[in-house]
Design an enzyme around this catalytic site. Structure first.
Site, PDB file in Angstrom:
ATOM      1  N   HIS A  78       9.437  53.259 -23.919  1.00  0.00           N
ATOM      2  CA  HIS A  78       8.400  54.007 -23.193  1.00  0.00           C
ATOM      3  C   HIS A  78       7.101  53.228 -23.163  1.00  0.00           C
ATOM      4  CE1 HIS A  78      11.162  56.985 -25.197  1.00  0.00           C
ATOM      5  NE2 HIS A  78      11.364  57.259 -23.920  1.00  0.00           N
ATOM      6  N   HIS A 123       7.069  56.010 -31.980  1.00  0.00           N
ATOM      7  CA  HIS A 123       7.314  57.140 -31.088  1.00  0.00           C
ATOM      8  C   HIS A 123       8.711  57.707 -31.323  1.00  0.00           C
ATOM      9  CE1 HIS A 123       8.274  58.773 -26.864  1.00  0.00           C
ATOM     10  NE2 HIS A 123       7.644  59.698 -27.539  1.00  0.00           N
TER      11      HIS A 123
HETATM   12  S1  FES Z   1      10.289  54.811 -28.477  1.00  0.00           S
HETATM   13 FE1  FES Z   1       8.635  53.446 -28.275  1.00  0.00          FE
HETATM   14  S2  FES Z   1       7.332  54.329 -26.831  1.00  0.00           S
HETATM   15 FE2  FES Z   1       8.971  55.724 -27.005  1.00  0.00          FE
END
Ligand code: FES
Length: 156
Positions: free
Chosen positions: A106, A89
């Protein structure tokens, strides 16, 4: 198409173009990965991750012995796997908890038994898996990266 699938196709395809009866190489991605010793089988314990860097010092990775067979797993039980430790992500370092890889930023979750598949959270692609090889002495080597490491235009 996922990033993983794109890289797999790129690696496997090495697209050929036929012109005038001669095959010409159109796309030859740089896939020259170093073989890097990560650990020895004697050091690996179920549920105790071993951090390392691959394919270079700025790329954290994690070696796991899951205690159950895994996609791409090596060893007698086919349960030893490795992944880039950077969440797909936004690049936070994932942690191994309860048999899964969890991003603390997150809360994306990845399944290390299923090739790093993301099954929850904001990440949209799998964690890049690092294929492993074990030699006759039980030394475990990282040999490549299946997928693009977060934040990079190319892995090597
Ligand atoms: S950086 Fe891993 S879920 Fe956002």
């Amino acid at each position: 198409m996922t990033r993983r699938r794109f890289v797999q196709l790129s690696a496997a395809a090495t697209a050929l173009f036929t012109a005038g009866g001669k095959a010409q190489l159109l796309y030859a991605p740089s896939l020259t990965y170093p073989a890097v010793k990560v650990a020895n089988l004697a050091q690996v314990r179920t549920g105790e991750p071993i951090p390392f860097n691959y394919p270079d010092a700025s790329s954290p990775a994690i070696l796991l012995k899951l205690g159950r067979p895994a996609m791409g797993g090596v060893g007698r039980e086919r349960d030893i796997v490795a992944f880039s430790a950077l969440c797909t992500h936004m690049g936070c370092p994932v942690q191994y908890k309860g048999g899964r890889l969890v991003c603390p930023c997150h809360y994306s979750m990845f399944d290390p038994a299923k090739g790093g598949q993301c099954y929850q959270g904001l990440a949209s692609s799998w964690l890049p898996q690092i294929p492993l090889r074990i030699d006759a002495k039980g030394d475990i080597y990282a040999t490549a990266v299946m997928g693009l490491i977060w934040g990079r235009a190319k892995n090597v």
